[in-house]
Write a protein that holds these residues in place. Structure first.
Motif, short mmCIF file in Angstrom:
data_model
loop_
_atom_site.label_atom_id
_atom_site.label_comp_id
_atom_site.label_asym_id
_atom_site.label_seq_id
_atom_site.Cartn_x
_atom_site.Cartn_y
_atom_site.Cartn_z
N GLU A 82 0.84 -1.21 0.00
CA GLU A 82 0.00 0.00 0.00
C GLU A 82 0.87 1.26 0.00
OE1 GLU A 82 -2.77 -0.15 3.25
OE2 GLU A 82 -3.84 -1.85 2.40
N ILE A 83 1.94 1.23 0.77
CA ILE A 83 2.86 2.37 0.80
C ILE A 83 3.52 2.55 -0.56
CG2 ILE A 83 5.04 3.18 1.79
CD1 ILE A 83 4.11 1.75 4.42
N ALA A 84 3.97 1.46 -1.15
CA ALA A 84 4.61 1.54 -2.47
C ALA A 84 3.63 2.03 -3.53
CB ALA A 84 5.18 0.17 -2.85
N ALA A 85 2.38 1.56 -3.47
CA ALA A 85 1.38 1.98 -4.45
C ALA A 85 1.06 3.47 -4.30
CB ALA A 85 0.11 1.14 -4.30
N ALA A 86 0.97 3.96 -3.07
CA ALA A 86 0.73 5.39 -2.85
C ALA A 86 1.88 6.22 -3.43
CB ALA A 86 0.56 5.67 -1.36
#
Length: 129
Positions: free
Chosen positions: A45-49
């Motif tokens: 989720e952090i990488a996608a954001a």
């Protein structure tokens, strides 16, 4: 003007640069490293954001740089009179979400029409913006 596509080598270099930025972002998210309670889903989720933000920022910067090449005035497509260009914010859906483009608009006082110089001549090519 013919479209200039980046070489495979240049795209690989950009991907490697972004991979390094991903490592910096991981340190920003978890300065002491992720704890054992952090799941792979949370990490993703952090990488996608970060990816969404990078897409929006890159598209906004590149289209802004492209718009600057038009200058401050452009000829009216109907009468040819040089008309001042103004920037109008335009939301656009991109892979990273919604980006805001500064679209150039010309208003011809002679013809009483608005025009978009980035779309001129699009019959034979894709519009710049």
């Amino acid at each position: 003007m013919a479209a200039k596509k980046l070489s495979d080598q240049k795209l690989k270099e950009i991907e490697e640069l972004a991979q390094g930025w991903g490592k910096l972002l991981a340190r920003e998210a978890y300065p002491g490293g992720p704890g054992l309670n952090v799941s792979l889903v949370e990490m993703e989720e952090i990488a996608a954001a970060a990816c969404r933000g990078m897409v929006r920022g890159s598209v906004e910067k590149m289209t802004s740089d492209q718009a600057q090449q038009f200058g401050e005035a452009a000829p009216c497509p109907t009468c040819g009179r040089m008309c001042e260009l103004r920037k109008t914010p335009r939301p656009l859906l991109v892979r990273g979400g919604e980006a805001t483009l500064d679209e150039l608009v010309g208003d011809c006082p002679t013809c009483r029409r608005a025009f978009f110089p980035s779309a001129a001549g699009t019959e034979s090519r894709r519009p710049w913006l």
